[in-house]
Design a protein around this motif. Sequence first.
Motif, PDB file in Angstrom:
ATOM      1  N   THR A 141       3.712  -6.064   2.334  1.00  0.00           N
ATOM      2  CA  THR A 141       3.335  -5.054   3.318  1.00  0.00           C
ATOM      3  C   THR A 141       2.774  -3.845   2.579  1.00  0.00           C
ATOM      4  O   THR A 141       2.956  -3.708   1.373  1.00  0.00           O
ATOM      5  N   GLU A 142       2.098  -3.013   3.320  1.00  0.00           N
ATOM      6  CA  GLU A 142       1.500  -1.815   2.727  1.00  0.00           C
ATOM      7  C   GLU A 142       2.017  -0.584   3.444  1.00  0.00           C
ATOM      8  O   GLU A 142       2.223  -0.603   4.655  1.00  0.00           O
ATOM      9  N   THR A 144       1.625   2.930   5.132  1.00  0.00           N
ATOM     10  CA  THR A 144       0.533   3.540   5.892  1.00  0.00           C
ATOM     11  C   THR A 144       0.857   5.003   6.143  1.00  0.00           C
ATOM     12  O   THR A 144       1.922   5.487   5.767  1.00  0.00           O
ATOM     13  N   ARG A 149       5.512   0.321   8.011  1.00  0.00           N
ATOM     14  CA  ARG A 149       4.636  -0.386   7.077  1.00  0.00           C
ATOM     15  C   ARG A 149       3.806  -1.388   7.881  1.00  0.00           C
ATOM     16  O   ARG A 149       4.125  -1.681   9.026  1.00  0.00           O
ATOM     17  N   THR A 152       0.148  -7.303   5.174  1.00  0.00           N
ATOM     18  CA  THR A 152      -1.186  -7.613   4.661  1.00  0.00           C
ATOM     19  C   THR A 152      -1.799  -8.644   5.608  1.00  0.00           C
ATOM     20  O   THR A 152      -1.074  -9.301   6.370  1.00  0.00           O
TER      21      THR A 152
END
Length: 176
Positions: A141-142, A144, A149, A152
Amino acid sequence: MTFDEAITRLERFDKKGFCVFAKRDLRRLFFEDTDTAFKQGVCRLVKRGLLERPCKGVYVYALSKHKGARMIERIAGILRKYDYNYISLESALSIYGAISQIPIDRITVMTTGRKGVFKTPYGVIEFTHTIRSVIDILDNTEKTDTHLRIATPLTAYRDLKRVGRNLNMVDVRVFD
């Protein structure tokens, strides 16, 4: 708690970016009240429009300067406060352009907590349980600028396949 006292405390937290509260968070905010006085005070604040109650146990400061499009994500974070949560499935795939439909009134969230659907004035929050490890979640996950989060693109697609729905909506060319 008096109305003016409540505004002062809520405004102080709003300046720090906090405008969504679980009931237990409000209890800490008004710690000097007895349990009865606290319950009655919260009811009065809701009736007078200082607090909104989008769903059971969650309150939004109605005069917040931080209210906006991302409010549903803040509410989702409060509903599963002690679990790992991330935007995935149709919501994430729509953001990445892998699904042409844009879910306007709904957010799909994977969680290590319980599954569930919550209808709020800000939209529907759909939690889907995952057994993925915390390390796997953080690796796939990224972070933000929002409160949750986001998966992907490949992780969101993998989650959608695991759930087994709306696979026909996905444009797999996005992943090439």
